[in-house]
Design an enzyme around this catalytic site. Structure first.
Site, PDB file in Angstrom:
ATOM      1  N   SER A 115       0.403 -10.653   3.556  1.00  0.00           N
ATOM      2  CA  SER A 115      -0.009  -9.649   4.714  1.00  0.00           C
ATOM      3  C   SER A 115       0.455 -10.692   6.079  1.00  0.00           C
ATOM      4  CB  SER A 115      -1.458  -9.379   5.367  1.00  0.00           C
ATOM      5  OG  SER A 115      -1.634  -9.857   3.759  1.00  0.00           O
ATOM      6  N   HIS A 136       4.241  -5.068   1.216  1.00  0.00           N
ATOM      7  CA  HIS A 136       2.689  -5.171   1.876  1.00  0.00           C
ATOM      8  C   HIS A 136       1.669  -3.773   1.750  1.00  0.00           C
ATOM      9  CE1 HIS A 136      -0.263  -6.051   5.573  1.00  0.00           C
ATOM     10  NE2 HIS A 136      -0.830  -6.443   3.960  1.00  0.00           N
ATOM     11  N   GLU A 148       4.569  -2.189   3.776  1.00  0.00           N
ATOM     12  CA  GLU A 148       5.493  -2.562   4.661  1.00  0.00           C
ATOM     13  C   GLU A 148       6.411  -2.858   3.405  1.00  0.00           C
ATOM     14  OE1 GLU A 148       3.494  -4.567   6.856  1.00  0.00           O
ATOM     15  OE2 GLU A 148       3.643  -4.161   9.038  1.00  0.00           O
ATOM     16  N   ASN A 186      -0.281  -6.413  10.940  1.00  0.00           N
ATOM     17  CA  ASN A 186      -1.431  -7.510  10.893  1.00  0.00           C
ATOM     18  C   ASN A 186      -1.189  -7.601  12.355  1.00  0.00           C
ATOM     19  OD1 ASN A 186      -3.690  -6.887   9.502  1.00  0.00           O
ATOM     20  ND2 ASN A 186      -2.261  -8.126   7.599  1.00  0.00           N
TER      21      ASN A 186
END
Ligand code: 3HC
Length: 282
Positions: A115, A136, A148, A186
């Protein structure tokens, strides 16, 4: 294709499920027999939900039959792609990736579902960095279409194109991020969750009212505090730690309340207790 997934936690089992749904055979590896048996149950129940909505062409049993649940990493040997989905800790990820890389063949692509950890750093653990990249996924993986894709400095363009096509083929809609702490998602999401927790910590509003603000005021499906419980408070803490360390910026520092809750085992939905209480399914 034969797909390997290492780690049968929330993300790993979701990743295994979507590849099996798309017709691939999947080897899902975990060291814990309990985690593997829960993964089978969780995948079955997720598939039942999707089947009830007429969203799948195959029967749930036929899809589960494409997944082998094993604790023996050697069985990754003939996989075309292996995705690592273990804890968000640099040492654990590096050890796992080195092990995967020592087992698989020279043409296997290895992806990390990290992440936040640097893909360049992780790529040093594998034998063929040109066939390694960040992939991701988002929770719940069978529902969220985003993925991602994060190449390292060494990932070959052929591998990026190949993985992009495969992800589209299993129903995902990719975005591309340069390798930078937290990538796109994130880096932006964790400061929101952090500020929400601080807003509660400073006695400004209750978790329920903070969440309501985002559900009713911004049309988010979940407010940031319920989302943190949903992601896992330990996962949020680990990601904030990586962002705080890598950016060197206190704006990413995990709040004390979050640390205390993680220390006392209140990890959110999965443990039955986070900022809210839940019924635990096991
Ligand atoms: N498997 C299969 N289907 C599922 C499912 C699962 N695990 N979970 C939910 N669903 C389906 C439901 O069956 C339902 O389908 P329908 O629309 O066809 O009826 C649909 O998803 C909505 O579910 P529910 O009606 O049960 O509940 P909600 O409407 O409250 O939706 C939610 C649940 C999809 C989780 C929604 O609240 C949501 O989108 N929340 C935000 C999730 C999010 O932001 N995820 C990303 C987290 S960040 C991340 O993962 C990255 C990491 O690095 C931190």
């Amino acid at each position: 294709m034969k797909i390997g997934v290492v780690g049968a936690g929330t993300m790993g089992r979701g990743i295994g499920q979507i590849f099996a749904q798309a017709g691939h055979s999947v080897t899902l590896i975990d060291v814990s027999a309990d985690a593997l048996s829960f993964a089978r149950k969780d995948i079955q129940s997720s598939l039942q939900r999707l089947a009830g909505k007429g969203k799948m062409k195959d029967e749930p049993d036929a899809i589960v039959a494409r997944i082998e649940f094993l604790n023996d990493m050697e069985r990754l040997k003939n996989c075309d792609i292996v995705i690592e989905a273990v804890f968000e800790r640099l040492d654990i990820k590096k050890d796992t990736l080195a092990r995967i890389s020592s087992i698989v063949g020279d043409s296997t692509v290895i992806g990390s579902n990290t992440s936040s950890i640097s893909i360049d750093v992780l790529s040093r653990a594998v034998r063929h960095p040109e066939r390694f990249l960040g992939i991701h996924f988002f929770n719940p993986v069978p529902v969220m279409s985003l993925v991602e894709i994060v190449p390292s400095e060494f990932t070959s363009s052929t591998v990026i194109e190949h993985i992009t096509e495969i992800l589209k083929d299993v129903g995902k809609d990719p975005v591309f991020s340069r390798n930078f702490p937290g990538f796109i998602s994130n880096r932006i999401l964790m400061p929101l969750i952090r500020e929400a927790i601080l807003t509660y910590e400073q006695g400004i509003a209750s978790p329920a009212d903070i969440d309501k603000t985002f559900r009713l005021g911004m049309n988010h499906p979940m407010g940031p505090i319920e989302l943190a419980d949903f992601i896992g408070l330990d996962v949020c803490y680990d990601i904030m730690e990586v962002l705080y360390r890598d950016f060197g910026n206190p704006a990413f520092k995990p709040p004390v309340t979050l640390k205390n809750m993680v220390d006392s085992g209140k990890l959110g939905r999965k443990t039955g207790q986070g900022f809210y209480s839940y019924e635990v399914r096991r």
